[in-house]
Motif scaffolding. Sequence first.
Motif, PDB file in Angstrom:
ATOM      1  N   TRP A   6      11.594  68.988   2.025  1.00 25.72           N
ATOM      2  CA  TRP A   6      11.971  67.958   2.783  1.00 25.72           C
ATOM      3  C   TRP A   6      12.657  68.148   4.129  1.00 25.72           C
ATOM      4  CZ3 TRP A   6      12.085  62.953  -0.241  1.00 25.72           C
ATOM      5  CH2 TRP A   6      12.508  61.808   0.617  1.00 25.72           C
ATOM      6  N   THR A   7      13.474  69.163   4.148  1.00 25.03           N
ATOM      7  CA  THR A   7      14.084  69.448   5.425  1.00 25.03           C
ATOM      8  C   THR A   7      13.152  69.851   6.535  1.00 25.03           C
ATOM      9  OG1 THR A   7      16.282  70.389   4.251  1.00 25.03           O
ATOM     10  CG2 THR A   7      16.018  70.954   6.474  1.00 25.03           C
ATOM     11  N   ALA A  30      19.466  67.190  -4.139  1.00 22.24           N
ATOM     12  CA  ALA A  30      20.669  68.264  -4.356  1.00 22.24           C
ATOM     13  C   ALA A  30      21.468  67.704  -5.545  1.00 22.24           C
ATOM     14  CB  ALA A  30      21.476  68.402  -3.042  1.00 22.24           C
ATOM     15  N   SER A  77      23.074  74.880  -4.790  1.00 21.54           N
ATOM     16  CA  SER A  77      23.032  73.578  -3.998  1.00 21.54           C
ATOM     17  C   SER A  77      23.690  73.642  -2.943  1.00 21.54           C
ATOM     18  CB  SER A  77      23.139  72.593  -5.239  1.00 21.54           C
ATOM     19  OG  SER A  77      23.083  71.235  -4.410  1.00 21.54           O
ATOM     20  N   LEU A 111      22.325  73.426   1.163  1.00 23.36           N
ATOM     21  CA  LEU A 111      22.529  72.155   1.587  1.00 23.36           C
ATOM     22  C   LEU A 111      23.103  72.691   2.974  1.00 23.36           C
ATOM     23  CD1 LEU A 111      23.709  69.402  -0.639  1.00 23.36           C
ATOM     24  CD2 LEU A 111      21.765  69.233   1.208  1.00 23.36           C
ATOM     25  N   LEU A 133      13.988  70.666  -1.596  1.00 25.41           N
ATOM     26  CA  LEU A 133      15.194  70.731  -0.560  1.00 25.41           C
ATOM     27  C   LEU A 133      14.406  71.313   0.829  1.00 25.41           C
ATOM     28  CD1 LEU A 133      18.713  71.561  -2.301  1.00 25.41           C
ATOM     29  CD2 LEU A 133      17.964  69.518  -1.008  1.00 25.41           C
ATOM     30  N   ILE A 160      17.760  63.952   0.777  1.00 20.83           N
ATOM     31  CA  ILE A 160      18.201  65.439   0.546  1.00 20.83           C
ATOM     32  C   ILE A 160      19.282  65.311  -0.460  1.00 20.83           C
ATOM     33  CG2 ILE A 160      19.366  67.496   1.524  1.00 20.83           C
ATOM     34  CD1 ILE A 160      17.372  66.734   4.167  1.00 20.83           C
TER      35      ILE A 160
END
Length: 229
Positions: free
Chosen positions: A68-69, A47, A13, A17, A65, A43
């Motif tokens: 979404w990013t 995470a 994670s 990130l 993740l 986000i």
Amino acid sequence: MTVNETILRVTISFMVLFMLARLMGRKEIGQMTFFNWASAIGIGSIAGNLVVDDSTPIKDGVIALIVWTAYTIALDIIDLKSKQGRSVTTGDPLIVIKEGKIMEAALKAARVDLDELQALLRQKDIFSFKDVDCAILESNGDLSVLKKESQQPVTKMDLNIQSIKNVLFPLPTDVISDGKVNSENLSKLHLEKGWLERELKKANISSAEDVFFAQVQQDGTLYIDRKTK
């Protein structure tokens, strides 16, 4: 969930990130729009869920993740490439005080009351509406203020004034953004495209497409920033 699995989830994670944050670019908290802020919370929530919820497969958490990013970056690209898209995703700045007068309709549109407006002005060390010539509520919620001339601090230029230029326009106004002419702003200034073309020719620029940004100043002159090649 075992200790080893917890460490693995935290490590994955954290690394994902970190990489996604680098991809999304650098933006200070004060520069973030509401969408940027909400997206960052989303986000972070994904995470956190990946770390503590052992019912969520690691693969699914990482995919969530990344997707979404990707959506966030796609909207940022739209913001950069399209003025119309930027208006939809982040909104336009609103003039809430113009020539010393409070724009009630703009305050209602922004859902800002007088108490909030006064609080924003106090953050700019302004305690009276009469000291303000113009105030603009930016899309990130910040307030940009132009004080009346009598309230502005003295500068070095003021102490050695050679000539006083006539103020033709109340505010500097954008007329070209990323190579595209803003006909609406030209019309508001009662200027024609022919005038803009002549000004560009004076600067040895043949087309507005070669200009990244151009702004008509208060004295009627044109500030031009060329596109970098």
